[in-house]
Design a protein around this motif. Sequence first.
Motif, mmCIF file in Angstrom:
data_model
loop_
_atom_site.group_PDB
_atom_site.id
_atom_site.type_symbol
_atom_site.label_atom_id
_atom_site.label_comp_id
_atom_site.label_asym_id
_atom_site.label_seq_id
_atom_site.Cartn_x
_atom_site.Cartn_y
_atom_site.Cartn_z
ATOM 1 N N TYR A 317 0.838 -1.203 0.000
ATOM 2 C CA TYR A 317 0.000 0.000 0.000
ATOM 3 C C TYR A 317 0.871 1.251 0.000
ATOM 4 N N ASP A 318 1.908 1.248 0.811
ATOM 5 C CA ASP A 318 2.783 2.426 0.903
ATOM 6 C C ASP A 318 3.512 2.672 -0.421
ATOM 7 N N GLU A 319 4.078 1.614 -0.992
ATOM 8 C CA GLU A 319 4.886 1.781 -2.204
ATOM 9 C C GLU A 319 4.040 2.119 -3.430
ATOM 10 N N ARG A 320 2.782 1.730 -3.417
ATOM 11 C CA ARG A 320 1.892 2.024 -4.560
ATOM 12 C C ARG A 320 0.941 3.191 -4.256
ATOM 13 N N ASP A 321 1.176 3.892 -3.148
ATOM 14 C CA ASP A 321 0.372 5.072 -2.780
ATOM 15 C C ASP A 321 -1.115 4.742 -2.699
ATOM 16 N N LEU A 322 -1.440 3.648 -2.045
ATOM 17 C CA LEU A 322 -2.830 3.259 -1.831
ATOM 18 C C LEU A 322 -3.251 3.624 -0.422
ATOM 19 N N ALA A 323 -4.515 3.948 -0.258
ATOM 20 C CA ALA A 323 -5.035 4.333 1.059
ATOM 21 C C ALA A 323 -5.282 3.084 1.906
ATOM 22 N N TYR A 324 -4.561 2.988 3.025
ATOM 23 C CA TYR A 324 -4.740 1.846 3.928
ATOM 24 C C TYR A 324 -5.726 2.268 5.012
ATOM 25 N N SER A 325 -6.997 2.160 4.690
ATOM 26 C CA SER A 325 -8.051 2.645 5.571
ATOM 27 C C SER A 325 -8.246 1.714 6.764
ATOM 28 N N ASP A 326 -9.012 2.185 7.747
ATOM 29 C CA ASP A 326 -9.350 1.328 8.883
ATOM 30 C C ASP A 326 -10.113 0.091 8.419
ATOM 31 N N ALA A 327 -10.989 0.271 7.418
ATOM 32 C CA ALA A 327 -11.766 -0.859 6.900
ATOM 33 C C ALA A 327 -10.846 -1.868 6.208
ATOM 34 N N ALA A 328 -9.866 -1.356 5.469
ATOM 35 C CA ALA A 328 -8.912 -2.242 4.808
ATOM 36 C C ALA A 328 -8.109 -3.022 5.845
ATOM 37 N N GLN A 329 -7.630 -2.328 6.861
ATOM 38 C CA GLN A 329 -6.835 -2.983 7.892
ATOM 39 C C GLN A 329 -7.637 -4.078 8.591
ATOM 40 N N ALA A 330 -8.878 -3.772 8.957
ATOM 41 C CA ALA A 330 -9.704 -4.762 9.651
ATOM 42 C C ALA A 330 -9.968 -5.978 8.765
ATOM 43 N N ALA A 331 -10.262 -5.745 7.481
ATOM 44 C CA ALA A 331 -10.570 -6.848 6.568
ATOM 45 C C ALA A 331 -9.347 -7.715 6.313
ATOM 46 N N ILE A 332 -8.189 -7.087 6.143
ATOM 47 C CA ILE A 332 -6.961 -7.846 5.887
ATOM 48 C C ILE A 332 -6.566 -8.654 7.117
ATOM 49 N N GLU A 333 -6.660 -8.043 8.293
ATOM 50 C CA GLU A 333 -6.333 -8.775 9.513
ATOM 51 C C GLU A 333 -7.274 -9.957 9.715
ATOM 52 N N CYS A 334 -8.543 -9.771 9.397
ATOM 53 C CA CYS A 334 -9.524 -10.858 9.513
ATOM 54 C C CYS A 334 -9.179 -11.983 8.546
ATOM 55 N N PHE A 335 -8.820 -11.632 7.301
ATOM 56 C CA PHE A 335 -8.462 -12.654 6.320
ATOM 57 C C PHE A 335 -7.261 -13.466 6.798
ATOM 58 N N VAL A 336 -6.231 -12.798 7.290
ATOM 59 C CA VAL A 336 -5.022 -13.490 7.733
ATOM 60 C C VAL A 336 -5.342 -14.409 8.913
ATOM 61 N N ARG A 337 -6.165 -13.913 9.827
ATOM 62 C CA ARG A 337 -6.528 -14.705 11.002
ATOM 63 C C ARG A 337 -7.305 -15.961 10.610
ATOM 64 N N GLU A 338 -8.156 -15.847 9.600
ATOM 65 C CA GLU A 338 -9.022 -16.960 9.219
ATOM 66 C C GLU A 338 -8.398 -17.887 8.176
#
Length: 383
Positions: A317-338
């Motif tokens: 996200y940082d290197e491609r200048d993408l917005a790492y929103s709270d919703a993105a963070q929660a969804a990605i963390e959920c995916f990794v956990r599951e």
Amino acid sequence: MPLDYVELVDDARRRTGLSDLGDTGSLEGLKVLVRSVEEDVRPTFVSRLSVRQLAVSILVNRLTLVEKLRKSPDIFDRPLVAPLIVTGLPRTGTTFLHRMLAADPAHYSLPLWEAMRPIPAAVRRDRRRFQVGLGLAVRKLMVRGLDRIHPISVNTPEEDLFTLGGTFQTWLFWQALPVYGYVDWYLRQDRTAKYRSYRAWLNVLQAAHPGQRLVLKAPEHIGGVAELLAAVPEARLVQIHRDPVTAFASFISLISHTQGKVIGGVDAARREQTSLRLLAGEMQRNLQARKHHSSAIVDVRYDELVADPIAVARRIYDERDLAYSDAAQAAIECFVRENPQNKHGIHRYSTHELAIGVDHIRSAFSMYSEGFGFAGPQGANHR
């Protein structure tokens, strides 16, 4: 179960009620495929059926794409939200990374049913999900333990197999059958028309999902980086790197499972040699393209992804200048956990099971291995 170029085309036209395939000169690959099946595979009923279904599906998609271009030409002039495209040698973690990035609600990634049938037929009921789900159920009955190697369901994000196959230049057929002559032909082809067609598909998909960023994935892109970026200059690429010997052994295990269920005996050494020529040849094309396009690619190492996938996502996200929103963070963390590693069971394979030697494999990938730090011994058994 005939495999005849004219009959396959006629079948697709009957199914859709459409006739215009666009530039039929780019369908040479279908003729090569049919000849290769007859000469290389000693086809059974099941193998003929498999190839027939794949070929007709691609032709159906191509007919619907040309019709979409005729009816809605404005779609193809619209800009894309810069798509995020994951690639790398097969068996390097591309599926996990793709699905993790797709978890962001600002992103859209094609579920299997849409990846196989991007445009619905002109009928009252859209039966794509049901039809693809039925085909997948049959495939899982034939290839037991498939989810241990490549977890797949009708609703999970899947790679760009069919949108890349419109010109019949695709790895898809080699993954299904040992079509040696087809691979020889494929490695000699210019990919320009292939990626023009791919761009058209992205325009169609973007129109269907406006405002969302398409997140896509295909190991097949490693050999087409230059042509991909020429056709889709807004693309943001992510390439995963893993010891090629390990990745190759895992790939051979995969295609041994998938090919073994549709054909009888196969020459293991010849299959491995052809797979090596395909993957090493594509990596050579990748290395050439990177001389001019390295700034367009974010590089990720497999061990880095396994150790801390969320940190990898943040870096992308940082290197491609993408917005790492709270919703993105929660969804990605959920995916990794599951989705922990080996959730569906351990895929066991070994270089000792290969018919060709590790030194031969490493030599074929020597330039890649030296460039990305995989030149030394990496061990023999993997999972």
